[in-house]
Motif scaffolding. Structure first.
Motif, PDB file in Angstrom:
ATOM      1  N   ARG A 211     -39.771  10.988  14.457  1.00  0.00           N
ATOM      2  CA  ARG A 211     -39.938   9.634  13.921  1.00  0.00           C
ATOM      3  C   ARG A 211     -41.404   9.228  13.787  1.00  0.00           C
ATOM      4  NH1 ARG A 211     -36.249   5.854  17.523  1.00  0.00           N
ATOM      5  NH2 ARG A 211     -37.110   7.246  19.118  1.00  0.00           N
ATOM      6  N   ARG A 212     -42.255   9.750  14.677  1.00  0.00           N
ATOM      7  CA  ARG A 212     -43.667   9.355  14.630  1.00  0.00           C
ATOM      8  C   ARG A 212     -44.317   9.743  13.308  1.00  0.00           C
ATOM      9  NH1 ARG A 212     -47.276  13.326  15.053  1.00  0.00           N
ATOM     10  NH2 ARG A 212     -46.569  15.378  15.766  1.00  0.00           N
ATOM     11  N   LEU A 213     -43.815  10.802  12.647  1.00  0.00           N
ATOM     12  CA  LEU A 213     -44.419  11.247  11.394  1.00  0.00           C
ATOM     13  C   LEU A 213     -44.205  10.236  10.264  1.00  0.00           C
ATOM     14  CD1 LEU A 213     -43.589  15.055  11.411  1.00  0.00           C
ATOM     15  CD2 LEU A 213     -45.818  13.982  11.721  1.00  0.00           C
ATOM     16  N   ALA A 214     -43.216   9.396  10.400  1.00  0.00           N
ATOM     17  CA  ALA A 214     -42.950   8.388   9.375  1.00  0.00           C
ATOM     18  C   ALA A 214     -43.577   7.040   9.710  1.00  0.00           C
ATOM     19  CB  ALA A 214     -41.439   8.224   9.194  1.00  0.00           C
ATOM     20  N   ASP A 215     -44.213   6.942  10.874  1.00  0.00           N
ATOM     21  CA  ASP A 215     -44.668   5.654  11.393  1.00  0.00           C
ATOM     22  C   ASP A 215     -46.177   5.482  11.210  1.00  0.00           C
ATOM     23  OD1 ASP A 215     -45.163   3.327  12.777  1.00  0.00           O
ATOM     24  OD2 ASP A 215     -44.010   3.908  14.549  1.00  0.00           O
ATOM     25  N   PRO A 216     -46.610   4.552  10.354  1.00  0.00           N
ATOM     26  CA  PRO A 216     -48.048   4.323  10.195  1.00  0.00           C
ATOM     27  C   PRO A 216     -48.725   3.889  11.494  1.00  0.00           C
ATOM     28  CG  PRO A 216     -46.791   3.244   8.440  1.00  0.00           C
ATOM     29  CD  PRO A 216     -45.812   3.700   9.460  1.00  0.00           C
ATOM     30  N   ALA A 217     -48.002   3.164  12.349  1.00  0.00           N
ATOM     31  CA  ALA A 217     -48.592   2.696  13.606  1.00  0.00           C
ATOM     32  C   ALA A 217     -48.936   3.848  14.539  1.00  0.00           C
ATOM     33  CB  ALA A 217     -47.637   1.724  14.298  1.00  0.00           C
ATOM     34  N   LEU A 218     -48.282   5.003  14.343  1.00  0.00           N
ATOM     35  CA  LEU A 218     -48.563   6.182  15.157  1.00  0.00           C
ATOM     36  C   LEU A 218     -49.396   7.207  14.390  1.00  0.00           C
ATOM     37  CD1 LEU A 218     -45.109   6.680  16.936  1.00  0.00           C
ATOM     38  CD2 LEU A 218     -47.166   5.551  17.810  1.00  0.00           C
ATOM     39  N   ALA A 219     -50.033   6.754  13.299  1.00  0.00           N
ATOM     40  CA  ALA A 219     -50.863   7.631  12.452  1.00  0.00           C
ATOM     41  C   ALA A 219     -50.049   8.796  11.913  1.00  0.00           C
ATOM     42  CB  ALA A 219     -52.090   8.114  13.221  1.00  0.00           C
ATOM     43  N   GLY A 220     -48.832   8.477  11.447  1.00  0.00           N
ATOM     44  CA  GLY A 220     -47.960   9.512  10.916  1.00  0.00           C
ATOM     45  C   GLY A 220     -48.386   9.991   9.535  1.00  0.00           C
ATOM     46  N   GLY A 221     -47.585  10.896   8.979  1.00  0.00           N
ATOM     47  CA  GLY A 221     -47.881  11.482   7.679  1.00  0.00           C
ATOM     48  C   GLY A 221     -48.192  12.954   7.782  1.00  0.00           C
ATOM     49  N   ALA A 222     -48.303  13.585   6.632  1.00  0.00           N
ATOM     50  CA  ALA A 222     -48.562  15.028   6.589  1.00  0.00           C
ATOM     51  C   ALA A 222     -50.012  15.369   6.901  1.00  0.00           C
ATOM     52  CB  ALA A 222     -48.193  15.576   5.206  1.00  0.00           C
ATOM     53  N   LEU A 223     -50.937  14.465   6.618  1.00  0.00           N
ATOM     54  CA  LEU A 223     -52.358  14.804   6.661  1.00  0.00           C
ATOM     55  C   LEU A 223     -52.826  15.236   8.049  1.00  0.00           C
ATOM     56  CD1 LEU A 223     -54.953  14.868   4.887  1.00  0.00           C
ATOM     57  CD2 LEU A 223     -55.433  12.580   5.764  1.00  0.00           C
ATOM     58  N   LEU A 224     -52.621  14.401   9.051  1.00  0.00           N
ATOM     59  CA  LEU A 224     -53.166  14.692  10.374  1.00  0.00           C
ATOM     60  C   LEU A 224     -52.379  15.757  11.123  1.00  0.00           C
ATOM     61  CD1 LEU A 224     -54.219  11.149  11.683  1.00  0.00           C
ATOM     62  CD2 LEU A 224     -55.473  12.766  10.267  1.00  0.00           C
ATOM     63  N   ASP A 225     -51.121  15.959  10.733  1.00  0.00           N
ATOM     64  CA  ASP A 225     -50.315  16.986  11.381  1.00  0.00           C
ATOM     65  C   ASP A 225     -50.365  18.327  10.667  1.00  0.00           C
ATOM     66  OD1 ASP A 225     -48.100  16.738  13.704  1.00  0.00           O
ATOM     67  OD2 ASP A 225     -48.702  14.751  13.026  1.00  0.00           O
ATOM     68  N   LEU A 226     -50.362  18.308   9.338  1.00  0.00           N
ATOM     69  CA  LEU A 226     -50.218  19.540   8.562  1.00  0.00           C
ATOM     70  C   LEU A 226     -51.455  19.898   7.749  1.00  0.00           C
ATOM     71  CD1 LEU A 226     -46.572  18.953   7.245  1.00  0.00           C
ATOM     72  CD2 LEU A 226     -47.291  20.161   9.311  1.00  0.00           C
ATOM     73  N   ALA A 227     -51.948  18.958   6.959  1.00  0.00           N
ATOM     74  CA  ALA A 227     -53.070  19.257   6.065  1.00  0.00           C
ATOM     75  C   ALA A 227     -54.343  19.606   6.822  1.00  0.00           C
ATOM     76  CB  ALA A 227     -53.335  18.087   5.126  1.00  0.00           C
ATOM     77  N   ILE A 228     -54.453  19.155   8.047  1.00  0.00           N
ATOM     78  CA  ILE A 228     -55.645  19.466   8.820  1.00  0.00           C
ATOM     79  C   ILE A 228     -55.836  20.968   8.976  1.00  0.00           C
ATOM     80  CG2 ILE A 228     -54.441  19.279  11.042  1.00  0.00           C
ATOM     81  CD1 ILE A 228     -57.073  18.133  12.189  1.00  0.00           C
ATOM     82  N   TYR A 229     -54.753  21.745   8.968  1.00  0.00           N
ATOM     83  CA  TYR A 229     -54.884  23.195   9.106  1.00  0.00           C
ATOM     84  C   TYR A 229     -55.573  23.832   7.897  1.00  0.00           C
ATOM     85  CZ  TYR A 229     -51.943  23.268  13.306  1.00  0.00           C
ATOM     86  OH  TYR A 229     -51.435  23.084  14.572  1.00  0.00           O
ATOM     87  N   PRO A 230     -55.073  23.662   6.675  1.00  0.00           N
ATOM     88  CA  PRO A 230     -55.796  24.244   5.536  1.00  0.00           C
ATOM     89  C   PRO A 230     -57.176  23.631   5.340  1.00  0.00           C
ATOM     90  CG  PRO A 230     -53.890  22.964   4.782  1.00  0.00           C
ATOM     91  CD  PRO A 230     -53.764  23.118   6.255  1.00  0.00           C
ATOM     92  N   ILE A 231     -57.344  22.352   5.646  1.00  0.00           N
ATOM     93  CA  ILE A 231     -58.664  21.732   5.482  1.00  0.00           C
ATOM     94  C   ILE A 231     -59.660  22.326   6.475  1.00  0.00           C
ATOM     95  CG2 ILE A 231     -59.936  19.571   5.804  1.00  0.00           C
ATOM     96  CD1 ILE A 231     -57.545  18.142   4.489  1.00  0.00           C
TER      97      ILE A 231
END
Length: 376
Positions: A211-231
């Motif tokens: 659920r945290r991945l969908a929650d803006p209050a928990l800094a959710g989203g693909a970027l900080l969890d997933l995109a950080i790896y290729p970046i």
């Protein structure tokens, strides 16, 4: 390899005769010049690292994976767990044979038997919890992404430096043996001048994932969890970025669901990076140079095979990791070595690079129109 043998192993493009011959001589020289094997990895066995006593702050899923790896393949141990729920800390302690449980983060960082704190809370709390541990005089290993944004990351780095305490971002990929093979290839010019980097990371995590991945209050989203790896991978390969261009899609909750990020390196090389939490993608990576390329197949960010491929698309050599298990132990072992040596940051991922990458993530979010509640 003779000139004509090289010619049989490459596709002949319609170049002028003089240019074609010069190109063939270059190909033959690359084959005859000793580029026949990959360098070895300099990463040491985690079991050889000094033993230190860890405190785990926020014993959730990643903390369980990290502790399991630590106990399986290093001499260090988690001796204390801290949670806002004493029952949750006790359950974690019982699962991993941890000596002490604390019902608050403040009690954990004040524990005199803890040498260092692993911050495993959601991104939205990394800043607060890292500062809490540093304020108590504890070195910190902070789970990636280091914080929500560059402002928070800068505050943590400044606090660590002011206190003279070790602080490291737990971007575990940077500490793995196969990534050191990549690092050495870049240092030694094995690929020639780097021209292009590609990497992707997609996992089916929305809408039915954490659920945290969908929650803006928990800094959710693909970027900080997933995109950080290729970046982070491209940042290593290109030595930083001079330009970042991002497009993507947003989830109904306002967090980023997917993004494609095009970057340019200082020498003009390009990077094409992608992530999504809407589908499982190959999760592969490659670095292409003027002389050869490196390929890492699926799950490139885990302990993995690295293949050196020539301009003729033939595999020249490959590196196999000593193990594909317990990859999280390498960052913990690096931290223990640094702490024993009195260091305050890691050469494998310096704090200034962590800050630069955090600012890239900020840039991408700004271009996508994503803002977290309460951000400065």
């Amino acid at each position: 390899m003779s000139l004509w043998s090289a010619a049989r192993h490459v596709e002949i493009f319609p170049l002028p005769v003089r240019g074609r011959l010069a190109w063939l001589h270059q190909v033959a020289a690359r084959h005859d010049g000793g580029m026949t094997s990959l360098p070895s990895s300099r990463i040491l066995d985690p079991l050889d690292a000094p033993a230190i006593r860890w405190g785990v702050l926020a014993p959730g899923g990643i903390a369980r994976d990290w502790t399991a790896a630590l106990h399986a393949t290093t001499a260090s141990r988690v001796v204390a767990a801290g949670s806002r729920s004493l029952e949750r800390a006790q359950a974690f302690a019982a699962e991993f044979g941890v000596e002490r449980s604390h019902g608050s983060y403040e009690a954990l960082v004040a524990d005199g038997g803890v040498d260092a704190v692993y911050v495993a809370s959601p991104h939205s709390q990394h800043h607060e919890h890292a500062l809490l541990a540093l304020g108590a005089g504890k070195p910190v290993l902070v789970e990636k992404a280091f914080t929500r944004n560059g402002v928070e990351a800068t505050a943590v780095v400044e606090a660590a430096r002011a206190a003279g305490l070790l602080a490291v971002e737990a971007m575990w990929t940077r500490f793995l043996p196969h990534i050191d093979v990549v690092r050495r290839c870049l240092e030694d010019g094995v690929l020639g001048e780097v021209k292009a980097v590609e990497a992707d990371h997609g996992q089916l995590l929305y809408p039915d994932g954490p659920r945290r991945l969908a929650d803006p209050a928990l800094a959710g989203g693909a970027l900080l969890d997933l995109a950080i790896y290729p970046i982070s991978f491209a940042h290593l390969a290109l030595g930083g970025f001079t330009a970042v261009r991002a497009t993507g899609t947003l989830a109904e909750t306002g967090v980023d669901a997917s993004e494609t990020v095009a970057v340019t390196g200082a020498q003009g090389a390009i990077g094409t990076l992608a992530s999504t939490m809407l589908a499982k993608t190959p999760c592969s990576a490659s670095i292409s140079g003027a002389a050869a390329r490196l390929e890492i197949d699926g799950w490139f960010y885990r302990p993995n095979t690295v293949r050196l491929v020539g301009l003729d698309d033939r595999e020249i050599d490959r590196y196999e990791p000593p193990s594909r298990e317990h990859g999280l132990a390498y960052e913990a072992a690096e931290f223990a070595r640094l702490l024993a040596a009195g260091k305050t940051e890691s050469d494998l991922l310096p704090l200034d690079e962590t800050l630069r990458i955090m600012h890239v993530l900020d840039d991408v979010r700004a271009q996508l129109g994503v803002r977290f509640p309460g951000e400065r």
